[in-house]
Design an enzyme around this catalytic site. Structure first.
Site, PDB file in Angstrom:
ATOM      1  N   PRO A 199       0.852  -1.200   0.000  1.00 27.09           N
ATOM      2  CA  PRO A 199       0.000   0.000   0.000  1.00 27.09           C
ATOM      3  C   PRO A 199       0.882   1.241   0.000  1.00 27.09           C
ATOM      4  O   PRO A 199       1.294   1.733   1.040  1.00 27.09           O
ATOM      5  CB  PRO A 199      -0.792  -0.136   1.314  1.00 27.09           C
ATOM      6  CG  PRO A 199       0.100  -0.933   2.206  1.00 27.09           C
ATOM      7  CD  PRO A 199       0.897  -1.851   1.326  1.00 27.09           C
ATOM      8  N   ASP A 236       6.189   2.614   1.450  1.00 22.21           N
ATOM      9  CA  ASP A 236       5.257   1.601   1.932  1.00 22.21           C
ATOM     10  C   ASP A 236       4.599   2.125   3.205  1.00 22.21           C
ATOM     11  O   ASP A 236       5.261   2.289   4.233  1.00 22.21           O
ATOM     12  CB  ASP A 236       6.016   0.296   2.198  1.00 22.21           C
ATOM     13  CG  ASP A 236       5.108  -0.864   2.555  1.00 22.21           C
ATOM     14  OD1 ASP A 236       3.946  -0.619   2.945  1.00 22.21           O
ATOM     15  OD2 ASP A 236       5.572  -2.023   2.479  1.00 22.21           O
ATOM     16  N   HIS A 237       3.308   2.383   3.135  1.00 27.35           N
ATOM     17  CA  HIS A 237       2.608   2.989   4.265  1.00 27.35           C
ATOM     18  C   HIS A 237       2.492   2.023   5.447  1.00 27.35           C
ATOM     19  O   HIS A 237       2.059   2.425   6.541  1.00 27.35           O
ATOM     20  CB  HIS A 237       1.216   3.464   3.839  1.00 27.35           C
ATOM     21  CG  HIS A 237       0.853   4.813   4.381  1.00 27.35           C
ATOM     22  ND1 HIS A 237       1.068   5.161   5.703  1.00 27.35           N
ATOM     23  CD2 HIS A 237       0.303   5.899   3.791  1.00 27.35           C
ATOM     24  CE1 HIS A 237       0.652   6.393   5.898  1.00 27.35           C
ATOM     25  NE2 HIS A 237       0.191   6.882   4.748  1.00 27.35           N
ATOM     26  N   ARG A 238       2.855   0.759   5.259  1.00 24.18           N
ATOM     27  CA  ARG A 238       2.826  -0.184   6.376  1.00 24.18           C
ATOM     28  C   ARG A 238       4.006   0.006   7.314  1.00 24.18           C
ATOM     29  O   ARG A 238       3.920  -0.329   8.500  1.00 24.18           O
ATOM     30  CB  ARG A 238       2.834  -1.627   5.854  1.00 24.18           C
ATOM     31  CG  ARG A 238       1.621  -2.007   5.011  1.00 24.18           C
ATOM     32  CD  ARG A 238       1.797  -3.396   4.427  1.00 24.18           C
ATOM     33  NE  ARG A 238       2.959  -3.456   3.525  1.00 24.18           N
ATOM     34  CZ  ARG A 238       3.388  -4.565   2.933  1.00 24.18           C
ATOM     35  NH1 ARG A 238       2.755  -5.722   3.152  1.00 24.18           N
ATOM     36  NH2 ARG A 238       4.429  -4.550   2.130  1.00 24.18           N
ATOM     37  N   CYS A 255       5.765   2.983   7.788  1.00 23.64           N
ATOM     38  CA  CYS A 255       5.840   4.312   8.396  1.00 23.64           C
ATOM     39  C   CYS A 255       4.661   5.146   7.938  1.00 23.64           C
ATOM     40  O   CYS A 255       3.929   4.769   7.022  1.00 23.64           O
ATOM     41  CB  CYS A 255       7.150   5.014   8.061  1.00 23.64           C
ATOM     42  SG  CYS A 255       7.318   5.452   6.310  1.00 23.64           S
TER      43      CYS A 255
END
Length: 489
Positions: free
Chosen positions: A282, A459-461, A463
């Site tokens: 994501p 990658d928003h997972r 940070c």
């Protein structure tokens, strides 16, 4: 190629592991043919995997009895690649009609029709090819490294069984030895040899344009002043290349189809990696315009004083990015799946900086190992070295798969920005746009400055936006005030 055949006298070489985590390879080109005599450590095939082209050497010496696969096919690691009958081993009798009509036998019939006498298998077993080191039956070199070939490699060209096939065994006349200073002709096709012989051409005088200098039909026809490129029509309405003369129409658009390009090799690897990245990560993107005037002027001043050792602008940006990763290490991580289905974030002691490089074979990303330990000058030299290896197709699987963070200079294509796709399985990619003159406000006044755009996809997972924005702002400030940042590095 024919189905896999085995016998006690034939050694089957399985495709080795060509790099950590890789399970298959595309067979690009055979360097030998069925019926050729190979030596231990002689390259027998070129394969491509993890965006890298490597030669695979044979661990056995003897006569090639079977090639398992055709160029363009994908072979799994551990699957048969090539079968070799060691010197002195008896030839296996065909056990089925398919075995009796294998490509090797057909090739020999072609040679007979071309006026070439083919020796028997017993003659070949009794007399190794000139210059070939003897090897014990079934003994391999043990030097087949992961993906890179082996040291002490023998001749890389094919060695066809010599015409006449006279063995050195008792009661059999010894075969004539070639001139010591005369190189063997790299020409496998009986048709090409016959074409040259009928025209009175000495193959030694021709320069081959095939792999490893292999002499092809077009080389002979070029020497004769004819063209080998024009397709020859056949009675079936097809050309000699297998393409129908009558164009095919696309059912969806109604337009004529002008070509079909298989998705394989580098393009296949890129497609799979990008699809996986989009599917699993994501991602989010942040960007900022940066006044790079001070950095451009700093480099220009260094260039005047040290023209031969001044790093390029990309090396300076790489150095700033590495300093930023030291402050925001969350972007230099990787998410992995555990056996129980849960996820964990891996952190690393150091940075392997991937540098995106456009090549004739596609987009490759070789990685500078432990880039965090290097100065801007060292980074510049290593970036140039790896980019050259990638363009020459000589980068190893380790070079292309070990990155932990990627820097992409898409400004070389004349574009300002890009919503880049993360190089899976990394967590972020930093993009640098072109540097151009733009109006910019300096101390309340309008001025013309050297401006570029930085883009960070992350990658928003691993940070949130605060970390990504903090990193991007740090790199931007370093570009705008390079003297202050370099003093601390």
């Amino acid at each position: 190629m024919s189905a896999v055949t085995t016998s006690p006298s034939v050694k089957v070489f399985l495709l080795p592991d060509l790099g950590e985590g890789l399970t298959e390879a595309e067979l690009v080109n055979w360097l030998v043919a069925e019926g050729d005599t190979v030596t231990v450590d002689q390259p027998v095939a070129e394969v491509e995997t993890a965006k890298s082209m490597v030669e695979v050497p044979s661990p056995f010496a003897g006569v090639v009895t079977q090639l398992h696969g055709e160029a363009g096919t994908t072979i799994n690691v551990g699957a048969p690649l090539i079968s070799v009958r060691p010197p002195g081993a008896a030839a296996a009798e065909p056990s089925s009609p398919d075995a009796a009509a294998d490509p090797e036998a057909e090739a020999y019939r072609d040679e007979e029709r071309a006026g070439v006498t083919v020796p028997t298998d017993e003659q070949v077993a009794a007399a190794p090819a000139a210059g070939e080191p003897e090897a014990e039956s079934g003994t391999g070199s043990g030097n087949v490294l992961i993906g890179y070939g082996t040291p002490g490699t023998g001749t890389g060209g094919r060695t066809r069984r010599r015409r006449g096939g006279a063995a050195t065994a008792a009661g059999t006349p010894e075969s004539p030895q070639p001139d010591a200073g005369r190189r063997a002709v790299l020409c496998i096709s009986p048709l090409v040899r016959k074409l040259a012989r009928d025209a009175g051409l000495d193959l030694h005088s021709l320069e081959g344009t095939g792999a490893d200098g292999m002499i092809l039909r077009r080389d002979v026809e070029r020497a004769l002043g004819t063209s080998a490129e024009a397709p020859v029509p056949t009675d079936s309405g097809e050309t000699a290349t297998g393409t129908r003369a009558e164009a095919e129409a696309d059912r969806r658009s109604g337009l004529q189809i002008t070509g079909r390009v298989p998705v394989r090799g580098v393009r296949k690897a890129v497609a799979e990696a990008m699809t996986r990245s989009r599917r699993e990560i994501p991602e989010a993107t942040v960007w900022v315009d940066v006044d790079a005037t001070a950095l451009v002027e700093l480099r220009a001043d260094l260039k005047r004083r040290q023209p031969d050792t001044t790093p390029g602008l990309l090396a300076f940006v790489a150095r700033f990015a590495l300093a930023g990763l030291a402050r925001y290490p969350e972007l230099n991580t990787r998410i992995v799946e555990r056996e129980d289905g849960s996820q964990e974030i891996l952190t690393f002691d150091g940075v392997n900086l991937g540098i995106a490089a456009q090549t004739d074979r596609g987009l490759l990303v070789p990685a500078v190992q432990r880039a965090d330990r290097m100065s801007a000058r060292e980074l510049d030299a290593e970036i140039r070295r790896l980019a050259a290896l990638a363009r020459e197709g000589k980068a190893t699987p380790a070079d292309l798969t070990s990155g932990t963070f990627t820097l992409n200079n898409y400004g070389v294509f004349g574009v300002d920005g890009s919503a880049a796709i993360i190089n899976h399985p990394e967590a972020a990619i930093l993009g640098l746009g072109r540097i151009i003159d733009r109006p910019w406000v300096v101390n309340g006044e309008l001025a013309v400055r050297k401006v570029t755009e930085l883009t960070l996809t992350f990658d928003h997972r691993v940070c949130d936006g605060g970390v990504a924005g903090g990193f991007l702002r740090y790199v931007a400030d370093a570009i705008e005030n390079p003297g202050g940042v370099l003093a601390d590095l």
